[in-house]
Design a protein around this motif. Structure first.
Motif, PDB file in Angstrom:
ATOM      1  N   GLY A   1       0.758  -1.236   0.000  1.00 49.24           N
ATOM      2  CA  GLY A   1       0.000   0.000   0.000  1.00 49.24           C
ATOM      3  C   GLY A   1       0.788   1.284   0.000  1.00 49.24           C
ATOM      4  N   ASP A   2       2.083   1.207  -0.248  1.00 47.12           N
ATOM      5  CA  ASP A   2       2.930   2.400  -0.232  1.00 47.12           C
ATOM      6  C   ASP A   2       2.713   3.197  -1.514  1.00 47.12           C
ATOM      7  OD1 ASP A   2       4.843   4.294   0.206  1.00 47.12           O
ATOM      8  OD2 ASP A   2       6.557   2.961  -0.084  1.00 47.12           O
ATOM      9  N   ALA A   3       1.794   4.166  -1.475  1.00 44.67           N
ATOM     10  CA  ALA A   3       1.406   4.915  -2.668  1.00 44.67           C
ATOM     11  C   ALA A   3       2.140   6.243  -2.743  1.00 44.67           C
ATOM     12  CB  ALA A   3      -0.102   5.148  -2.662  1.00 44.67           C
ATOM     13  N   MET A   4       2.430   6.670  -3.976  1.00 43.50           N
ATOM     14  CA  MET A   4       3.164   7.907  -4.229  1.00 43.50           C
ATOM     15  C   MET A   4       2.465   8.705  -5.338  1.00 43.50           C
ATOM     16  SD  MET A   4       5.843   7.613  -2.175  1.00 43.50           S
ATOM     17  CE  MET A   4       7.014   8.818  -2.815  1.00 43.50           C
ATOM     18  N   ARG A   5       2.647  10.033  -5.286  1.00 42.86           N
ATOM     19  CA  ARG A   5       2.188  10.899  -6.366  1.00 42.86           C
ATOM     20  C   ARG A   5       3.388  11.645  -6.927  1.00 42.86           C
ATOM     21  NH1 ARG A   5      -1.216  14.491  -3.832  1.00 42.86           N
ATOM     22  NH2 ARG A   5       0.395  16.113  -3.750  1.00 42.86           N
ATOM     23  N   LEU A   6       3.628  11.453  -8.225  1.00 46.50           N
ATOM     24  CA  LEU A   6       4.774  12.055  -8.894  1.00 46.50           C
ATOM     25  C   LEU A   6       4.314  13.168  -9.818  1.00 46.50           C
ATOM     26  CD1 LEU A   6       7.785  12.069  -9.908  1.00 46.50           C
ATOM     27  CD2 LEU A   6       7.078  10.332 -11.575  1.00 46.50           C
ATOM     28  N   ASP A   7       4.948  14.321  -9.701  1.00 45.66           N
ATOM     29  CA  ASP A   7       4.724  15.428 -10.624  1.00 45.66           C
ATOM     30  C   ASP A   7       5.935  15.490 -11.546  1.00 45.66           C
ATOM     31  OD1 ASP A   7       4.393  17.794 -11.995  1.00 45.66           O
ATOM     32  OD2 ASP A   7       3.631  18.896 -10.266  1.00 45.66           O
TER      33      ASP A   7
ATOM     34  N   ALA B   1       8.149  13.809  -5.975  1.00 43.92           N
ATOM     35  CA  ALA B   1       7.259  12.732  -5.567  1.00 43.92           C
ATOM     36  C   ALA B   1       6.943  12.867  -4.086  1.00 43.92           C
ATOM     37  CB  ALA B   1       7.882  11.368  -5.844  1.00 43.92           C
ATOM     38  N   VAL B   2       5.669  12.668  -3.725  1.00 51.59           N
ATOM     39  CA  VAL B   2       5.252  12.752  -2.324  1.00 51.59           C
ATOM     40  C   VAL B   2       4.490  11.486  -1.967  1.00 51.59           C
ATOM     41  CG1 VAL B   2       5.171  15.269  -2.306  1.00 51.59           C
ATOM     42  CG2 VAL B   2       3.124  13.960  -2.928  1.00 51.59           C
ATOM     43  N   SER B   3       4.609  11.075  -0.711  1.00 56.21           N
ATOM     44  CA  SER B   3       3.890   9.902  -0.230  1.00 56.21           C
ATOM     45  C   SER B   3       2.425  10.249  -0.004  1.00 56.21           C
ATOM     46  CB  SER B   3       4.501   9.400   1.075  1.00 56.21           C
ATOM     47  OG  SER B   3       3.708   8.360   1.623  1.00 56.21           O
ATOM     48  N   ILE B   4       1.538   9.393  -0.487  1.00 49.11           N
ATOM     49  CA  ILE B   4       0.103   9.559  -0.251  1.00 49.11           C
ATOM     50  C   ILE B   4      -0.475   8.274   0.337  1.00 49.11           C
ATOM     51  CG2 ILE B   4      -0.222  11.364  -1.997  1.00 49.11           C
ATOM     52  CD1 ILE B   4      -1.308   9.125  -3.852  1.00 49.11           C
ATOM     53  N   MET B   5       0.321   7.543   1.081  1.00 54.03           N
ATOM     54  CA  MET B   5      -0.155   6.294   1.668  1.00 54.03           C
ATOM     55  C   MET B   5      -1.260   6.593   2.683  1.00 54.03           C
ATOM     56  SD  MET B   5       2.115   3.278   3.398  1.00 54.03           S
ATOM     57  CE  MET B   5       1.384   1.711   3.883  1.00 54.03           C
ATOM     58  N   PRO B   6      -2.399   5.926   2.560  1.00 58.94           N
ATOM     59  CA  PRO B   6      -3.533   6.241   3.430  1.00 58.94           C
ATOM     60  C   PRO B   6      -3.288   5.864   4.895  1.00 58.94           C
ATOM     61  CG  PRO B   6      -4.226   5.009   1.495  1.00 58.94           C
ATOM     62  CD  PRO B   6      -2.744   4.935   1.546  1.00 58.94           C
ATOM     63  N   LYS B   7      -3.998   6.578   5.776  1.00 61.61           N
ATOM     64  CA  LYS B   7      -4.053   6.256   7.197  1.00 61.61           C
ATOM     65  C   LYS B   7      -5.502   6.299   7.639  1.00 61.61           C
ATOM     66  CE  LYS B   7       0.517   8.133   8.331  1.00 61.61           C
ATOM     67  NZ  LYS B   7       1.266   9.122   9.161  1.00 61.61           N
ATOM     68  N   LEU B   8      -5.841   5.461   8.621  1.00 60.07           N
ATOM     69  CA  LEU B   8      -7.196   5.472   9.150  1.00 60.07           C
ATOM     70  C   LEU B   8      -7.459   6.764   9.912  1.00 60.07           C
ATOM     71  CD1 LEU B   8      -7.746   1.854  10.531  1.00 60.07           C
ATOM     72  CD2 LEU B   8      -8.910   2.892   8.589  1.00 60.07           C
ATOM     73  N   PRO B   9      -8.663   7.303   9.796  1.00 63.39           N
ATOM     74  CA  PRO B   9      -9.006   8.456  10.627  1.00 63.39           C
ATOM     75  C   PRO B   9      -9.026   8.070  12.105  1.00 63.39           C
ATOM     76  CG  PRO B   9     -10.938   7.619   9.474  1.00 63.39           C
ATOM     77  CD  PRO B   9      -9.758   6.892   8.914  1.00 63.39           C
ATOM     78  N   GLU B  10      -8.837   9.055  12.976  1.00 68.63           N
ATOM     79  CA  GLU B  10      -8.720   8.783  14.413  1.00 68.63           C
ATOM     80  C   GLU B  10      -9.978   8.161  15.004  1.00 68.63           C
ATOM     81  OE1 GLU B  10      -7.505  12.233  16.503  1.00 68.63           O
ATOM     82  OE2 GLU B  10      -5.530  12.355  15.530  1.00 68.63           O
ATOM     83  N   ARG B  11     -11.111   8.367  14.355  1.00 70.34           N
ATOM     84  CA  ARG B  11     -12.365   7.829  14.906  1.00 70.34           C
ATOM     85  C   ARG B  11     -12.419   6.310  14.843  1.00 70.34           C
ATOM     86  NH1 ARG B  11     -13.909   9.176   9.625  1.00 70.34           N
ATOM     87  NH2 ARG B  11     -15.063   7.483   8.557  1.00 70.34           N
ATOM     88  N   ILE B  12     -11.601   5.695  13.977  1.00 77.28           N
ATOM     89  CA  ILE B  12     -11.604   4.237  13.831  1.00 77.28           C
ATOM     90  C   ILE B  12     -10.426   3.663  14.603  1.00 77.28           C
ATOM     91  CG2 ILE B  12     -11.459   2.310  12.211  1.00 77.28           C
ATOM     92  CD1 ILE B  12     -12.739   4.069  10.102  1.00 77.28           C
ATOM     93  N   LYS B  13     -10.725   2.930  15.647  1.00 73.60           N
ATOM     94  CA  LYS B  13      -9.681   2.345  16.502  1.00 73.60           C
ATOM     95  C   LYS B  13      -9.353   0.948  15.998  1.00 73.60           C
ATOM     96  CE  LYS B  13     -10.047   6.067  18.929  1.00 73.60           C
ATOM     97  NZ  LYS B  13      -9.047   7.153  18.768  1.00 73.60           N
ATOM     98  N   ASP B  14      -8.621   0.896  14.940  1.00 72.83           N
ATOM     99  CA  ASP B  14      -8.274  -0.370  14.304  1.00 72.83           C
ATOM    100  C   ASP B  14      -6.959  -0.169  13.547  1.00 72.83           C
ATOM    101  OD1 ASP B  14      -8.385  -2.967  13.451  1.00 72.83           O
ATOM    102  OD2 ASP B  14     -10.276  -2.779  12.355  1.00 72.83           O
ATOM    103  N   THR B  15      -6.474  -1.235  12.940  1.00 69.53           N
ATOM    104  CA  THR B  15      -5.232  -1.177  12.174  1.00 69.53           C
ATOM    105  C   THR B  15      -5.539  -1.321  10.688  1.00 69.53           C
ATOM    106  OG1 THR B  15      -3.997  -2.160  14.000  1.00 69.53           O
ATOM    107  CG2 THR B  15      -2.957  -2.211  11.834  1.00 69.53           C
ATOM    108  N   LEU B  16      -4.993  -0.424   9.898  1.00 66.86           N
ATOM    109  CA  LEU B  16      -5.146  -0.499   8.451  1.00 66.86           C
ATOM    110  C   LEU B  16      -4.022  -1.354   7.878  1.00 66.86           C
ATOM    111  CD1 LEU B  16      -6.616   0.511   5.877  1.00 66.86           C
ATOM    112  CD2 LEU B  16      -5.052   2.478   5.885  1.00 66.86           C
TER     113      LEU B  16
END
Length: 887
Positions: free
Chosen positions: A501-507, A513-528
């Motif tokens: 899931g290591d996603a990147m956006r390249l211009d 290039a910048v990392s755009i790997m998702p993270k769970l919002p704080e409201r969800i107490k779980d592991t992505l």
């Protein structure tokens, strides 16, 4: 089942005479000879028949690339003729050169096995080769291809004979007697994901006519290594590896034989033991049969200190660790490596394979790392020696001459690693996924540890530098490339991903290039969490919206800067047998923006019809395997196609489904397909009746929505197809294989036949696309062979028959013709526009080939007194020096 050489984990010496007697009894009763055949044998026969009988005999065109090479697991050189070299790729076959790597030929084609385990040249006769099928790297990525047994060649790979071990599935090592090529030992890992008894160490004394299992532990432990002493072939060493259910166990260990392999004793005094011993590599001195080394993946240690090298000097009675400091060459991934080699002329000089190539001159007390300067056959952004070493070959008569296979391909050194030649001129790319820029027909593809590349849809020509380039490459000259997406509004924006899931956006306009790997919002107490190959896509409805599939479906509306979870934990199926780790594929309907699908790695299928606000699990009636491909219909909103693979679970059947009600009910459309793993299914964008499917061995087409299937095309090797994409402006289908690169095929004749409702009882000659003539350089007036493009003549025949193709100019003068025999169904003839070939003994003669001039022509296809015609235009070629980087 009886085992004449059963060994417990404690020290046991078998009686060789009794062992031989039991073998004779069992063999005479047929017990040892009757291993069950791999299901890949039956599916291969179906594949071969369908390939032979298909009416869709259109040509696949190889596009390469070669620049980023592929994982090389086997390296073998003929020491008597060093210009003859062999390199084997786990899922890309075995290749041979006889001219020091200038050109290569694939030498193991159209066999029942796709995956390659090991290959060995007989020391006493290099024309005798033994090849073991089935990959031995236990990678849960749906592309660790099992095999069907052992093969032998007596003519240096020209022909092959199947010689048994049907149920081996995964072969780790082959060792041939130094003077008798009929005595061979084979280390069989067996089934990688399930229990089986046909594993362990096998021996043949008659060149493969019969086999005996000479070392066996239990149904979860396979053999990984066997080494015969060159000076005393009666003495040999072997290692067992508990390969199931994980990558280590208490049953892994080292064994020794002093009677030519008839009996074995456990050799563990001084070696580590316990519940977490992994893969073990062995080597034996070329001069002292009692001196050997063992490289062990000791996972009882901390992960970054798992590598340990041991040495024996008393024939395995005792072992001692050679080093005091931690040996950090494979942090927690020793299952990938653990091979060890010794200099044939100096048994204190040792090479150990890990992430890097370790080198010791003092028997393993201290190590340095071999890197060196690398010159590539095809220049690229890569600079150094690739990581992840798979196999090393040391010339027995010149130890400075090394050949190395790793995840980056095949390397040869003549100065013990100071400098290397990288033979990245073999089209064996292990692709996971491809994307096509529809505007300029540029293809982007992610590969196994060889980054992401992009290039033109031009036919491969290894005489010239590969035009493909890297989208990105990591500091170690590789990295796993997964999914790539191109912004259709701003093509300078490229999204790419790496493993887990290591996603990147390249211009590209700013080369940032910048990392755009998702993270769970704080409201969800779980592991992505993400599978190794993580699905994601750019929405066709909004070029700034991305969807990313972990155990939660993640969505971004600002090009990946921020993310939100729009699903529950999709791994938590209501069916206990479908509880999963993460998603295997995700999709959005091309007809309804709010319609989303997600499928997991254990067969849980989810649908949302409101953009992710609510979800329904529709998993009834489908297998509990890895959902690899979801294809929502482009013609009917409620219709969806799905393919799943069981290769990660040793299930080698075909699973292909269609649902007409968003997945509530499913119907199998396997029909007459070979019963082998399927990786991808696609619906035709123009015709809802046409489906395309990529399996373990090729591409199939259905023109009745899955009721019946035919093999599609010719000139494509038996290779696992990972992805299928359409280039709609040209009506080309582009496929990515995991092992043989990228191919394209023109669907234009099929469309023309179906759209015009042409009769199959008559012959038809289809429209010919304009073809450019080769570019002639302005100074010398000679053709630039890099610019050759072949004209394609496509036609349908109502039966197999001889025919003539003739070219006439505007004055109706015949300028060229050829005779051939066509097959019933679709045919293609591809022509390089050469109208005349000539030679001369003049010292400065040129113009060996004359090409058709630019202009308008008529092509006539004549069969049995009937003639069909098509117009044909030859265009002026563009100078390759004026073509810019954008292809």
């Amino acid at each position: 089942m009886f085992y004449f050489s059963y060994l417990s984990s404690k020290k046991t010496i078998l009686n060789a005479k009794l062992s031989g007697l039991i073998f004779l009894i069992l063999f005479s009763n047929g017990i040892l000879a009757q291993q069950p055949a791999s299901p890949l044998v039956a599916s291969f026969e179906t594949y071969r028949k369908m390939k032979e009988e298909t009416p869709f005999k259109l040509d696949w065109i190889s596009l390469g690339p070669t620049v980023n090479s592929a994982r090389a697991d086997i390296v073998q050189l003929d020491e008597t003729n060093p210009g003859t070299m062999y390199v084997g790729f786990g899922s890309g076959g075995v290749w041979k050169t006889t001219n020091h790597g200038v050109t290569w030929n694939s030498i193991f084609e159209e066999q029942s096995s796709v995956g390659i385990g090991d290959m060995e040249l007989a020391p006493s006769n290099p024309n005798i080769i033994y090849l073991g099928t089935g990959e031995n790297l236990k990678k849960p990525r749906n592309f660790t291809l099992p095999g069907t047994g052992m093969y032998r060649s007596d003519d240096a790979g020209e022909t092959w004979k199947y010689i048994g071990l049907k149920d081996s599935w995964s072969i780790a090592e082959i060792e041939i007697h130094p003077t008798n090529p009929d005595i061979v030992f084979v280390a069989v890992l067996g089934h990688l994901w399930t229990k089986n008894e046909n594993r362990g160490l096998y021996r043949t004394m008659n060149g493969g006519k019969s086999w005996e299992q000479v070392l066996y532990k239990n149904d979860v432990t396979g053999a990984n290594e066997v080494q015969i002493s060159p000076t005393n072939p009666q003495i040999m060493y072997a290692s067992l590896w508990e390969v199931y259910p994980g990558i280590s166990g208490e049953n892994s260990g080292v064994y020794r034989s002093s009677d030519g392999g008839s009996s074995w004793e456990h050799s563990g005094n001084g070696l580590p033991s316990g519940p977490n011993i992994g893969r073990i590599g062995l080597t034996v001195s070329n001069t002292d049969p009692d001196k050997a080394y063992a490289l062990i993946d000791n996972l009882n240690n901390a992960r970054n200190e798992a590598a340990e090298l041991y040495k024996t000097e008393d024939g395995g009675l005792t072992w001692n660790k050679t080093h005091k400091e931690p040996f950090k060459i494979f942090p927690g991934i020793g299952w990938y490596f653990t091979d060890v080699y010794v200099n044939p002329e100096n048994d204190e000089e040792v090479f150990c394979l890990g992430v890097r190539l370790a080198h010791s001159k003092d028997g393993g007390k201290t190590f340095s790392f071999i890197g060196g300067e690398v010159t590539r056959m095809t220049p690229s952004l890569a600079q150094g020696l690739h990581l992840d070493q798979c196999e090393l070959w040391i010339n027995p008569t010149n130890p400075n001459h090394l050949a190395l296979g790793n995840d980056g391909g095949f390397y040869v050194s003549y100065d013990k690693g100071l400098t290397w030649v990288h033979f990245n001129n073999i089209p064996t790319g292990e692709f996971y996924d491809i994307t096509i820029d529809q505007a300029n027909y540029t293809i982007y593809g992610g590969t196994q540890d060889d980054a992401t590349v992009y290039g033109p849809a031009k036919e491969l020509n290894t005489r010239f530098p590969d035009p493909w380039k890297y989208v990105w490459i990591d500091p170690w000259d590789g990295g796993d490339g997964c999914v790539t997406q191109i912004d259709p509004v701003d093509p300078s924006i490229i999204y790419y991903s790496r493993q887990h899931g290591d996603a990147m956006r390249l211009d590209k306009s700013t080369d940032e290039a910048v990392s755009i790997m998702p993270k769970l919002p704080e409201r969800i107490k779980d592991t992505l969490v993400f599978n190794y190959m993580t699905p994601y896509f750019l929405s066709k409805y909004d070029h700034k919206t991305l969807y990313h599939g972990g155990n939660y479906l993640m969505k971004s509306t600002d090009r990946g800067d921020t993310w939100d979870a729009i699903s529950p934990n999709l791994a938590k199926s209501s069916n206990p047998e479908k509880i999963s780790f993460s998603t295997g594929d995700i999709a959005q309907s091309p007809l309804q923006k709010e319609l989303l699908y997600a499928g997991t790695d254990h067969g849980a299928f989810w649908v949302s019809q409101d953009g992710g606000t609510s979800w329904e699990e529709n998993s009834n009636g489908i297998a509990n395997n890895y959902i690899r491909s979801i294809s929502p219909s482009q013609h009917k909103t409620s219709r969806v196609y799905m393919a799943m693979t069981g290769i990660n679970y040793d299930d080698l059947k075909a699973y292909v489904y269609v649902s007409e009600d968003f997945g509530k009910t499913w119907k199998s459309i396997v029909s007459n397909l070979p019963n082998e793993p399927v990786n991808v299914i696609r619906e035709d964008p123009k015709n809802e009746e046409i489906l395309y499917l990529g399996s373990m061995r090729g591409v199939y087409i259905s023109i009745d929505r899955g009721k019946t299937w035919s093999f599609l095309g010719e000139n494509i090797p038996s290779a696992a197809v990972a992805d299928l994409e359409f280039h709609e402006p040209t009506m080309d289908l582009v496929v990515a294989t995991h092992g043989r690169g990228i191919y394209k095929i023109s669907l234009q004749p099929i469309y023309e036949m179906l759209e015009q409702n042409l009769s199959m009882e008559k012959d038809h000659f289809f429209e010919i696309n304009p073809t450019p003539r080769p570019w002639y350089n302005s100074s010398g007036g000679e053709p630039d062979y890099r610019t050759i493009e072949k004209a394609t003549f496509s036609f349908w025949l109502n039966q197999s028959k001889p025919l003539t193709i003739s070219i006439f100019d505007e004055s109706n003068q015949e300028v060229w013709k050829t005779d051939l025999t066509g097959n019933k169904g679709f045919n293609q003839f591809r022509w390089d526009l050469v109208v005349k070939k000539q030679s001369s003994d003049a010292p400065y003669f040129v113009h060996y080939e004359r090409f058709l001039q630019t202009g308008n022509y008529t092509v006539k296809l004549s069969t049995g007194g009937k003639t069909l015609e098509q117009a044909f235009e030859v265009l002026e070629a563009k100078s390759p020096y004026l073509v810019r980087d954008g292809y």
